[in-house]
Design a protein around this motif. Sequence first.
Motif, short mmCIF file in Angstrom:
data_model
loop_
_atom_site.label_atom_id
_atom_site.label_comp_id
_atom_site.label_asym_id
_atom_site.label_seq_id
_atom_site.Cartn_x
_atom_site.Cartn_y
_atom_site.Cartn_z
N ILE A 198 0.83 -1.30 0.10
CA ILE A 198 0.05 -0.06 -0.03
C ILE A 198 0.90 1.35 0.07
O ILE A 198 0.70 2.18 -0.73
CB ILE A 198 -0.95 0.11 1.44
N ARG A 199 1.75 1.39 0.76
CA ARG A 199 2.63 2.66 0.93
C ARG A 199 3.40 2.81 -0.15
O ARG A 199 3.67 3.90 -0.55
CB ARG A 199 3.63 2.31 2.30
N THR A 241 -4.84 -10.34 -3.06
CA THR A 241 -6.11 -9.55 -3.22
C THR A 241 -5.63 -8.06 -3.49
O THR A 241 -6.26 -7.60 -4.44
CB THR A 241 -6.61 -9.64 -2.05
N LEU A 242 -4.91 -7.40 -2.69
CA LEU A 242 -4.53 -5.96 -3.01
C LEU A 242 -3.78 -5.73 -4.28
O LEU A 242 -4.10 -4.79 -5.13
CB LEU A 242 -3.63 -5.47 -2.07
N THR A 243 -2.84 -6.85 -4.62
CA THR A 243 -2.32 -6.82 -5.85
C THR A 243 -3.14 -6.58 -6.96
O THR A 243 -3.05 -5.81 -8.26
CB THR A 243 -1.12 -7.94 -6.09
N LYS A 244 -4.28 -7.54 -7.18
CA LYS A 244 -5.13 -7.84 -8.09
C LYS A 244 -6.09 -6.63 -8.23
O LYS A 244 -6.47 -6.44 -9.34
CB LYS A 244 -5.82 -9.16 -8.08
N GLY A 257 4.87 -11.59 -3.83
CA GLY A 257 3.35 -12.28 -3.36
C GLY A 257 3.37 -13.68 -3.17
O GLY A 257 2.57 -14.25 -2.16
N GLU A 258 4.15 -14.00 -4.35
CA GLU A 258 4.34 -15.68 -3.89
C GLU A 258 4.94 -16.28 -2.66
O GLU A 258 4.53 -17.07 -1.93
CB GLU A 258 5.14 -16.37 -5.25
#
Length: 313
Positions: A198-199, A241-244, A257-258
């Motif tokens: 997020i940051r 979830t945030l990435t997508k 993420g992995e």
Amino acid sequence: MASSHKPKSLSWLLLLYSLPTSQNTERVAVWRKLKQCGAVQIKTSTYLLPDLPAQYEHFQWLAKQIRDYGGDATLVRAQEIEGLPDAKLIQLFDAARGKEYRELSKDLRGFTAHQKKIDADTVSSELARLTRTFRKIRAIDFFDSAHGHDVEILLQRAEGPHTGTKARPKLDPKNFLGKRWLTRPRPEIDRVGSAWLIRNFVDPKAKFIFASKPAANSKCIPYDMVNAEFSHEGDDCTFETLTKRFDLRDKSVRKIGEMIHDADLDDAKFSRMEAIGLDRVFKGWGKQAVRDGEILARGFKLFDGLYAFLQRL
């Protein structure tokens, strides 16, 4: 970065008991009662509970039962135990509940994976059993283990439709500038990784606070919490979830993420060898009683270094 997780001075209950060596059946009965009430063992035949009214009654009743069996039992109240500070004692309870939650989490993931292949009646009865097990553990989770919230999210997924099978709308980071984000205390790899994401890729001025429930912080955006928009979806951890949702296509972010997925969900989906080391670092900080905000700060530096390394590959 604000933190609401501040240890308070605690009082403890100790039950010291002995039973004749010939009374194996009674010994097993006492052990089961101790397990059911959530007591942890600190020495041979010495068990501990936080000094709360319900737990005091449990130990009073059990002490009487031990005496009725012909044994000896002493119930002690203590403000502190030499050589065992409150933080260490809380860790003992968290470790005990964490083991139980992990076993339940494994059962839940197996159930969710085969849910569509099971008839409706079996699904209903199995889900009811898993829910009862969760509630029993939650009732003796005196210090709000982070693993309990993770299992609650898994239960929510099992009870409802699999959101991972349906595309969610993409979000524009410009609509999330200057926001305050809220997550649970004692953050570990997924929550810290999500905050770093997020940051760095959504809002460079994002602020983070910690609370067990979002109700009192309605102006904040909750993440990795039950009923939060940004949490586990389908087979994805919150970072994924945030990435997508924000349509982040950075290859290094995907690799991170992995790693977070394998560490957080422990399903070896991506077989990332880095997952074990990363997970142990965050768990180690938790055992050191590092403050929530400090864990976030350290985690940001860790992920900054990891991202820089991956960018050069």
